[in-house]
Design a protein around this motif. Structure first.
Motif, PDB file in Angstrom:
ATOM      1  N   SER A   1       0.269   4.066   1.077  1.00  0.00           N
ATOM      2  CA  SER A   1       0.053   4.907   2.255  1.00  0.00           C
ATOM      3  C   SER A   1       0.581   4.285   3.538  1.00  0.00           C
ATOM      4  CB  SER A   1      -1.452   5.209   2.391  1.00  0.00           C
ATOM      5  OG  SER A   1      -1.720   5.904   3.575  1.00  0.00           O
ATOM      6  N   CYS A   2       0.206   3.039   3.822  1.00  0.00           N
ATOM      7  CA  CYS A   2       0.591   2.432   5.109  1.00  0.00           C
ATOM      8  C   CYS A   2       1.589   1.292   4.942  1.00  0.00           C
ATOM      9  CB  CYS A   2      -0.652   1.948   5.855  1.00  0.00           C
ATOM     10  SG  CYS A   2      -1.399   0.475   5.146  1.00  0.00           S
TER      11      CYS A   2
ATOM     12  N   CYS B   1       0.843  -1.195   0.000  1.00  0.00           N
ATOM     13  CA  CYS B   1       0.000   0.000   0.000  1.00  0.00           C
ATOM     14  C   CYS B   1       0.886   1.256   0.000  1.00  0.00           C
ATOM     15  CB  CYS B   1      -0.900  -0.016   1.240  1.00  0.00           C
ATOM     16  SG  CYS B   1      -1.859   1.494   1.498  1.00  0.00           S
TER      17      CYS B   1
ATOM     18  N   CYS C   1      -7.031   2.247   3.515  1.00  0.00           N
ATOM     19  CA  CYS C   1      -6.467   3.523   3.039  1.00  0.00           C
ATOM     20  C   CYS C   1      -7.247   4.031   1.832  1.00  0.00           C
ATOM     21  CB  CYS C   1      -4.989   3.362   2.703  1.00  0.00           C
ATOM     22  SG  CYS C   1      -3.934   3.170   4.173  1.00  0.00           S
TER      23      CYS C   1
ATOM     24  N   CYS D   1      -4.308  -0.465   0.275  1.00  0.00           N
ATOM     25  CA  CYS D   1      -5.148  -1.409   1.009  1.00  0.00           C
ATOM     26  C   CYS D   1      -6.567  -0.829   1.055  1.00  0.00           C
ATOM     27  CB  CYS D   1      -4.599  -1.681   2.402  1.00  0.00           C
ATOM     28  SG  CYS D   1      -4.820  -0.320   3.572  1.00  0.00           S
TER      29      CYS D   1
HETATM   30 ZN   LIG Z   1      -2.950   1.151   3.533  1.00  0.00          ZN
END
Ligand SMILES: [Zn+2]
Length: 130
Positions: A22-23, A20, A58, A55
């Motif tokens: 973002s995370c 992902c 997110c 994901c």
């Molecule tokens: Zn994520």
């Protein structure tokens, strides 16, 4: 917005290192549409520059509490931007900025200063798109 072809979906997730943006979660991953879906339906299939690996949590948060961060990091691209390939994106798992290349599902790492300059070129010095 139309769904990506399986080839584009798979290529985008592979390009982003199966993580992902973002995370950094490694699954399950979704195809994050960088551009907001248009009203009335857009028959154009999304290409490699239209998507990122994210994901499900997110992906949902990009429309909510992470929306401003998503715009700053290139995870979302404002509707007015015709070519999403002009907007670089940040990948949290690698802590690097990337530009999406013209051909195939590939990306090229760019320095943060280049990413800032590219965003300025698209959004203008006052960031009026954001
Ligand atoms: Zn994520």
């Amino acid at each position: 917005m139309a769904d990506p072809t399986p080839k584009v979906r798979r290529g985008v997730i592979e390009r982003d290192g199966e993580a992902c943006v973002s995370c950094g979660a490694q699954g399950p991953l979704t195809f994050q549409h960088r551009r907001a879906s248009g009203m009335g339906g857009n028959p154009t299939r999304p290409g490699f520059a239209d998507g990122l690996a994210a994901c499900a949590i997110c992906n949902m948060r990009f429309e909510g509490d992470l929306q401003t961060l998503a715009l700053l990091n290139g995870w979302k691209v404002p509707r007015g931007v015709k070519d999403p390939a002009r907007v670089p994106y940040y990948h949290a798992a690698t802590d690097r900025w990337y530009v999406i290349t013209d051909e195939g599902p590939w990306r090229a790492e760019i320095p943060r200063e280049v990413a800032v300059a590219m965003k300025l070129a698209v959004y203008g010095p006052d960031g009026s798109y954001i």
